[in-house]
Design a protein around this motif. Structure first.
Motif, PDB file in Angstrom:
ATOM      1  N   ALA A   1       0.783  -1.228   0.160  1.00  0.00           N
ATOM      2  CA  ALA A   1      -0.353  -0.094  -0.184  1.00  0.00           C
ATOM      3  C   ALA A   1       1.175   1.140  -0.385  1.00  0.00           C
ATOM      4  O   ALA A   1       0.114   1.649  -0.023  1.00  0.00           O
ATOM      5  CB  ALA A   1      -0.444  -0.080   1.304  1.00  0.00           C
TER       6      ALA A   1
ATOM      7  N   VAL B   1      -0.133   5.036   4.319  1.00  0.00           N
ATOM      8  CA  VAL B   1      -1.048   4.736   4.664  1.00  0.00           C
ATOM      9  C   VAL B   1      -1.774   5.661   6.049  1.00  0.00           C
ATOM     10  O   VAL B   1      -3.041   5.306   6.131  1.00  0.00           O
ATOM     11  CB  VAL B   1      -0.858   3.085   4.831  1.00  0.00           C
ATOM     12  CG1 VAL B   1      -2.279   2.668   5.984  1.00  0.00           C
ATOM     13  CG2 VAL B   1      -0.971   1.595   4.195  1.00  0.00           C
TER      14      VAL B   1
ATOM     15  N   ALA C   1      -3.241  -1.103  -1.854  1.00  0.00           N
ATOM     16  CA  ALA C   1      -2.301  -2.171  -1.952  1.00  0.00           C
ATOM     17  C   ALA C   1      -2.657  -3.260  -3.049  1.00  0.00           C
ATOM     18  O   ALA C   1      -2.811  -3.804  -3.494  1.00  0.00           O
ATOM     19  CB  ALA C   1      -2.539  -3.193  -1.087  1.00  0.00           C
TER      20      ALA C   1
END
Length: 68
Positions: free
Chosen positions: A10, A16, A45
């Motif tokens: 991700a 994130v 992701a």
């Protein structure tokens, strides 16, 4: 899939954390992605929420995989 690998895919804990409005240290401490953040992290992701949290989102159907 391991939570660390999901976070890496991700873009890492900093990216994130920014996306979900949390500190990166919080993200690093996850044993699994919290259900409330599963959709966002999954999209980042390249996965589905079912991949991250099948206990919450249930088994994925072939129809849903094709729609993504």
């Amino acid at each position: 899939m391991d939570t660390r690998e999901i976070i890496r895919r991700a873009g890492g804990p900093l990216k994130v954390g920014k996306a979900i409005n949390r500190h990166h240290a919080t993200v690093i401490g996850w044993r699994r992605v919290p259900a409330e953040h599963a959709r966002t992290v999954a999209q980042m992701a390249g996965l589905t929420p079912h991949d991250l949290r099948p206990d919450v989102f249930g088994p994925e159907t072939t129809h849903e995989r094709g729609a993504a």
